[in-house]
Design an enzyme around this catalytic site. Sequence first.
Site, PDB file in Angstrom:
ATOM      1  N   LYS A   1       6.272   4.700  17.501  1.00 22.32           N
ATOM      2  CA  LYS A   1       4.967   4.751  17.414  1.00 22.32           C
ATOM      3  C   LYS A   1       4.016   3.554  17.000  1.00 22.32           C
ATOM      4  O   LYS A   1       2.995   3.500  17.489  1.00 22.32           O
ATOM      5  CB  LYS A   1       4.542   5.952  16.382  1.00 22.32           C
ATOM      6  CG  LYS A   1       5.110   5.618  14.889  1.00 22.32           C
ATOM      7  CD  LYS A   1       3.801   5.318  14.139  1.00 22.32           C
ATOM      8  CE  LYS A   1       4.640   4.869  12.849  1.00 22.32           C
ATOM      9  NZ  LYS A   1       3.411   4.514  11.615  1.00 22.32           N
TER      10      LYS A   1
ATOM     11  N   TYR B   1      -4.479  -3.587  -2.369  1.00 25.07           N
ATOM     12  CA  TYR B   1      -4.089  -2.786  -1.367  1.00 25.07           C
ATOM     13  C   TYR B   1      -4.708  -1.383  -1.332  1.00 25.07           C
ATOM     14  O   TYR B   1      -4.823  -0.621  -0.300  1.00 25.07           O
ATOM     15  CB  TYR B   1      -2.516  -2.312  -1.374  1.00 25.07           C
ATOM     16  CG  TYR B   1      -1.726  -3.684  -1.175  1.00 25.07           C
ATOM     17  CD1 TYR B   1      -1.719  -4.331   0.112  1.00 25.07           C
ATOM     18  CD2 TYR B   1      -0.963  -4.481  -2.031  1.00 25.07           C
ATOM     19  CE1 TYR B   1      -0.947  -5.278   0.526  1.00 25.07           C
ATOM     20  CE2 TYR B   1      -0.299  -5.636  -1.848  1.00 25.07           C
ATOM     21  CZ  TYR B   1      -0.365  -6.145  -0.241  1.00 25.07           C
ATOM     22  OH  TYR B   1       0.404  -7.296  -0.136  1.00 25.07           O
TER      23      TYR B   1
ATOM     24  N   GLU C   1       4.121  -3.734  11.743  1.00 23.99           N
ATOM     25  CA  GLU C   1       5.455  -3.548  12.189  1.00 23.99           C
ATOM     26  C   GLU C   1       5.989  -3.503  13.534  1.00 23.99           C
ATOM     27  O   GLU C   1       6.851  -4.062  13.875  1.00 23.99           O
ATOM     28  CB  GLU C   1       6.208  -2.544  11.495  1.00 23.99           C
ATOM     29  CG  GLU C   1       7.771  -2.489  11.225  1.00 23.99           C
ATOM     30  CD  GLU C   1       7.997  -3.630  10.292  1.00 23.99           C
ATOM     31  OE1 GLU C   1       8.888  -4.499  10.652  1.00 23.99           O
ATOM     32  OE2 GLU C   1       7.710  -3.594   9.015  1.00 23.99           O
TER      33      GLU C   1
ATOM     34  N   SER D   1       0.693  -1.216   0.088  1.00 25.45           N
ATOM     35  CA  SER D   1      -0.089  -0.020   0.007  1.00 25.45           C
ATOM     36  C   SER D   1       0.688   0.996   0.224  1.00 25.45           C
ATOM     37  O   SER D   1       0.644   2.066  -0.652  1.00 25.45           O
ATOM     38  CB  SER D   1      -1.073   0.062   1.218  1.00 25.45           C
ATOM     39  OG  SER D   1      -0.212  -0.155   2.349  1.00 25.45           O
ATOM     40  N   TRP D   2       1.887   1.320   0.717  1.00 31.81           N
ATOM     41  CA  TRP D   2       2.697   2.613   0.798  1.00 31.81           C
ATOM     42  C   TRP D   2       3.551   2.653  -0.208  1.00 31.81           C
ATOM     43  O   TRP D   2       3.868   3.610  -0.632  1.00 31.81           O
ATOM     44  CB  TRP D   2       3.411   2.559   2.291  1.00 31.81           C
ATOM     45  CG  TRP D   2       3.963   3.914   2.646  1.00 31.81           C
ATOM     46  CD1 TRP D   2       5.285   3.867   3.433  1.00 31.81           C
ATOM     47  CD2 TRP D   2       3.591   5.069   2.445  1.00 31.81           C
ATOM     48  NE1 TRP D   2       5.758   5.225   3.632  1.00 31.81           N
ATOM     49  CE2 TRP D   2       4.643   6.041   3.108  1.00 31.81           C
ATOM     50  CE3 TRP D   2       2.720   5.687   1.572  1.00 31.81           C
ATOM     51  CZ2 TRP D   2       4.851   7.541   2.948  1.00 31.81           C
ATOM     52  CZ3 TRP D   2       2.483   7.216   1.219  1.00 31.81           C
ATOM     53  CH2 TRP D   2       3.624   7.834   1.831  1.00 31.81           C
TER      54      TRP D   2
ATOM     55  N   ARG E   1      -2.253  -0.270  10.875  1.00 33.78           N
ATOM     56  CA  ARG E   1      -2.153  -1.658  10.919  1.00 33.78           C
ATOM     57  C   ARG E   1      -1.813  -1.941  12.230  1.00 33.78           C
ATOM     58  O   ARG E   1      -2.405  -3.086  12.987  1.00 33.78           O
ATOM     59  CB  ARG E   1      -1.269  -2.145   9.829  1.00 33.78           C
ATOM     60  CG  ARG E   1      -1.415  -2.110   8.432  1.00 33.78           C
ATOM     61  CD  ARG E   1      -0.123  -2.492   7.614  1.00 33.78           C
ATOM     62  NE  ARG E   1       0.794  -1.235   7.569  1.00 33.78           N
ATOM     63  CZ  ARG E   1       1.671  -1.278   6.779  1.00 33.78           C
ATOM     64  NH1 ARG E   1       1.891  -2.308   6.213  1.00 33.78           N
ATOM     65  NH2 ARG E   1       2.313  -0.265   6.765  1.00 33.78           N
TER      66      ARG E   1
END
Length: 350
Positions: A207, A65, A297, A21-22, A271
């Site tokens: 984060k 995505y 992640e 997606s990114w 996510r």
Amino acid sequence: MTILQSPVPVPDIVAVLGAGSWGTTFAKILADAAEAAGAERSIRIWGRRPEVVEQINSLHRNAQYLKDIELPATITASTDVAEVLKDATLVILAVPAQSLRPQLGEWKPLLAPDAVVVSLMKGLELGTDARMSEVIAQELGLPASRVAVVSGPNLAMEIAREQPTASVVACSDADTAAAIALSCTAPYFRPYTSTDVVGVEIGGIVKNVIALAVGICEGRQMGDNTKASVITRGLAETSRLALALGGEAHTMAGLAGLGDLVATCSSALSRNHTAGRLLGEGLSLEQVAEQMTQTAEGIKSGPAVHELAGKLNVEMPITAAVVAVLEGRMSVDDLGPRLLARALKSEGDY
């Protein structure tokens, strides 16, 4: 007002390694930026899966995505990484963090001699505790001036829908950062520049772990006060780690720090927030992985962040609690009370 300029040439051939997606969204940004500037630019995406590559080439879509988002015609895709990298002077990396190092070994001989490499990844390598820019520099033998990172509140679907977003391009060389920023300045995407690579990367890494904590709180049906408290104290422990590594405090108050943290912790598109919520609802890590189509992640990087904090004697209680849940040493029911269980002190005493 300072107008962004750079003596470094803006690239006309860009390789994007990673068709998730990114990666796909950033390819769209680069294409739209070139169109807005009246420039010609070829953007090639490398993807593992032939069906995704075929869909990008024939339908200008990446439906898995990005649903029904139409991609510019200047974007092409291939499963042949040599074809994608040929003559590309700007290389964008958007692959899972834990698979990066072995892939770089294969890609190094294919890289153009003057290529600049940009990381879109927000992870810390297990075993080495290395940031992605460090892995890139080590494996490709590149100077810091040719390695950059992009971070900030980058929820891919919102950007693909052309909803206005600001971000940060960080490189130790200010001219390189400016050139990359010029390359990705689209009508809906506004990049700022920074030379604080450490701070920008650490903000993007930690984060994800804090978002897991907030998601778990939501899954346990805790209220907004709890989530706001975790976000705020999460920023404090992110700042402690960044400063211990040589990052700058003002970065933590900006887009790559507070901005990215708020977006990742509060959005249903995140996510890591989603993975945390599923864990809070009682699912196992295996069940979470089955339900999600992309990598969260923070699940992979959390233990590495916790290990790095231990080496530097940096206190990160929220991270420690999340890792304890991930490793099965704490139940999600016990997480809430542990998140804010530090000794009483002044709020300003980090």
